[in-house]
Design an enzyme around this catalytic site. Sequence first.
Site, mmCIF file in Angstrom:
data_model
loop_
_atom_site.group_PDB
_atom_site.id
_atom_site.type_symbol
_atom_site.label_atom_id
_atom_site.label_comp_id
_atom_site.label_asym_id
_atom_site.label_seq_id
_atom_site.Cartn_x
_atom_site.Cartn_y
_atom_site.Cartn_z
ATOM 1 N N GLU A 204 0.723 -0.688 0.165
ATOM 2 C CA GLU A 204 0.307 -0.408 -0.351
ATOM 3 C C GLU A 204 0.748 1.011 0.021
ATOM 4 O O GLU A 204 2.046 1.416 0.430
ATOM 5 C CB GLU A 204 -0.783 0.132 0.936
ATOM 6 C CG GLU A 204 -1.933 -1.468 1.234
ATOM 7 C CD GLU A 204 -2.952 -1.397 1.707
ATOM 8 O OE1 GLU A 204 -3.839 -1.513 2.459
ATOM 9 O OE2 GLU A 204 -2.443 -0.873 3.664
ATOM 10 N N CYS B 211 3.911 8.885 1.530
ATOM 11 C CA CYS B 211 3.826 7.669 1.675
ATOM 12 C C CYS B 211 4.355 5.912 1.202
ATOM 13 O O CYS B 211 3.140 5.762 1.098
ATOM 14 C CB CYS B 211 3.750 7.468 3.068
ATOM 15 S SG CYS B 211 3.881 6.436 3.916
ATOM 16 N N CYS C 259 6.236 -7.381 7.072
ATOM 17 C CA CYS C 259 8.117 -6.703 7.546
ATOM 18 C C CYS C 259 7.765 -7.594 8.300
ATOM 19 O O CYS C 259 6.918 -8.393 8.289
ATOM 20 C CB CYS C 259 7.225 -5.466 8.560
ATOM 21 S SG CYS C 259 8.148 -4.842 8.794
ATOM 22 N N CYS D 112 6.890 -5.353 15.659
ATOM 23 C CA CYS D 112 7.033 -4.068 16.151
ATOM 24 C C CYS D 112 4.898 -4.309 17.396
ATOM 25 O O CYS D 112 4.284 -4.752 16.099
ATOM 26 C CB CYS D 112 6.684 -2.823 16.010
ATOM 27 S SG CYS D 112 8.182 -2.324 15.357
ATOM 28 N N CYS E 195 2.272 -2.751 15.487
ATOM 29 C CA CYS E 195 2.128 -1.814 13.716
ATOM 30 C C CYS E 195 0.840 -3.245 12.767
ATOM 31 O O CYS E 195 1.767 -4.126 13.149
ATOM 32 C CB CYS E 195 3.453 -1.788 13.099
ATOM 33 S SG CYS E 195 3.667 -1.591 11.653
ATOM 34 N N CYS F 32 -0.866 5.589 9.652
ATOM 35 C CA CYS F 32 0.836 5.080 10.287
ATOM 36 C C CYS F 32 0.220 3.688 10.791
ATOM 37 O O CYS F 32 -0.526 4.119 12.094
ATOM 38 C CB CYS F 32 1.368 6.294 11.033
ATOM 39 S SG CYS F 32 3.015 7.335 10.657
HETATM 40 N N1 SAH Z 1 9.810 0.441 9.666
HETATM 41 C C1 SAH Z 1 9.683 1.575 9.760
HETATM 42 C C2 SAH Z 1 8.964 2.463 8.440
HETATM 43 C C3 SAH Z 1 7.353 2.515 8.351
HETATM 44 S S1 SAH Z 1 6.596 2.815 10.120
HETATM 45 C C4 SAH Z 1 10.012 2.010 10.741
HETATM 46 O O1 SAH Z 1 9.512 1.651 11.938
HETATM 47 O O2 SAH Z 1 10.341 3.205 11.384
HETATM 48 C C5 SAH Z 1 6.109 4.260 10.084
HETATM 49 C C6 SAH Z 1 6.324 4.719 11.841
HETATM 50 O O3 SAH Z 1 4.619 4.756 11.758
HETATM 51 C C7 SAH Z 1 6.861 4.224 12.806
HETATM 52 O O4 SAH Z 1 7.569 5.731 13.271
HETATM 53 C C8 SAH Z 1 6.216 3.411 13.624
HETATM 54 O O5 SAH Z 1 6.500 3.226 14.553
HETATM 55 C C9 SAH Z 1 4.997 4.064 13.062
HETATM 56 N N2 SAH Z 1 3.466 3.513 13.001
HETATM 57 C C10 SAH Z 1 3.469 1.424 13.685
HETATM 58 N N3 SAH Z 1 2.402 1.665 14.173
HETATM 59 C C11 SAH Z 1 1.584 2.934 14.432
HETATM 60 C C12 SAH Z 1 0.387 2.891 14.397
HETATM 61 N N4 SAH Z 1 -0.122 2.121 14.969
HETATM 62 N N5 SAH Z 1 -0.118 4.329 15.311
HETATM 63 C C13 SAH Z 1 0.982 5.310 14.453
HETATM 64 N N6 SAH Z 1 2.079 4.777 14.289
HETATM 65 C C14 SAH Z 1 2.809 4.077 13.670
#
Ligand code: SAH
Length: 347
Positions: free
Chosen positions: A91, A104, A111, A115, A118, A336
């Site tokens: 996406e 974005c 991935c 996390c 996420c 995000c």
């Molecule tokens: N893998 C990379 C890029 C993808 S995530 C990274 O970790 O930076 C992009 C951003 O979204 C990251 O800062 C991540 O921590 C944040 N993110 C992930 N899940 C989220 C959520 N549920 N709500 C808000 N931000 C989130």
Amino acid sequence: MKIDIRSLSENQIIEFFEQKGFDSYRGKQVYEWIWKKSTYSFDEMTNLSKDLRLMLDSNFVINHIEVDKIQKSSDGTIKNAVKLFDDYTVESVLIPTDDRTTACVSSQVGCSLDCKFCATSKLKRMRNLNPDEIYDQVVTINNQSLKYFKRSLSNIVFMGMGEPLMNYNNLIESIEKISSDKGLNISQKRIVVSTSGIPKMIKKLADENLKVNLALSLHSAIEETRNSIMPFSAKFSLEDIKESLLYWYSKTKRRITFEYIVWKGINDSVDDINALVNYCKYIPSKVNLIEYNSIGDETFKSASQSMINLYKDLLEKNKITVTVRRSRGKDIDAACGQLANKEVSLN
Ligand code: SAH
């Protein structure tokens, strides 16, 4: 199997023509079609003869993405479900503000990180995206920006699916293509690479002499807390990450952005704030407090507004720049951490 012509460099394409007995400028023309003009078919290369186009067609393919589905949010955000040549889906999101359009983009199918907060982490990492697949996402969003907002794309963030620094070579190649005058000619200064923090790769990126910006998903400056919500990060200590960020700054002279979500009961105490202050005080940086977008897991709930305000106050008192980022595109799961191919059927 035919080769994807976009996996070749300009010189390789020129060499191909020379070996077949054609002038080398033919290679330059083709390179311009497949990158600058984003042409997905040899038939459209109208400055080549019919025979030449057929010859290319019998030797090469042009793999490209296809937008499978577009969803529009009430706030103007557009989410694209992007189909790859081998039927995987990623996406990418267009985020409009008053004066900017941000793309974005995703860097991997799924991935490999875990996390807990996420949605993408629930999808297994299937493969890395090729440079052209990253490039095509940017082209698509640029075209959408021109169509819907009558302006070109202004910024690009690698904050879609995947960990960009775990697809390092393709990331670099895509950035070079995006910023090249033989590609999209978008300034590297308008690109942000967001990483969960892999010290060795941060240093490597610092050595590239690019002009891109770096964002680091911190979310906690207390080792134990961070490891519990981002388990893979147990392999990389916060000290090592700090060292790599200082290296980044010494090489690039560009401040790091820390991305940070405040959750109820996880990192919403004064101790958490103090740890953050102490961590970033010594790193040229700013903190971006980002709103949590629910992924339907009871463990994670956004902290109270008063706690977020306290974060902001204490950071500012310690002379650390802080911004609070409101979420966009939540109603279509485009915010995000919400990218999880939800609308895509898995047949
Ligand atoms: N893998 C990379 C890029 C993808 S995530 C990274 O970790 O930076 C992009 C951003 O979204 C990251 O800062 C991540 O921590 C944040 N993110 C992930 N899940 C989220 C959520 N549920 N709500 C808000 N931000 C989130």
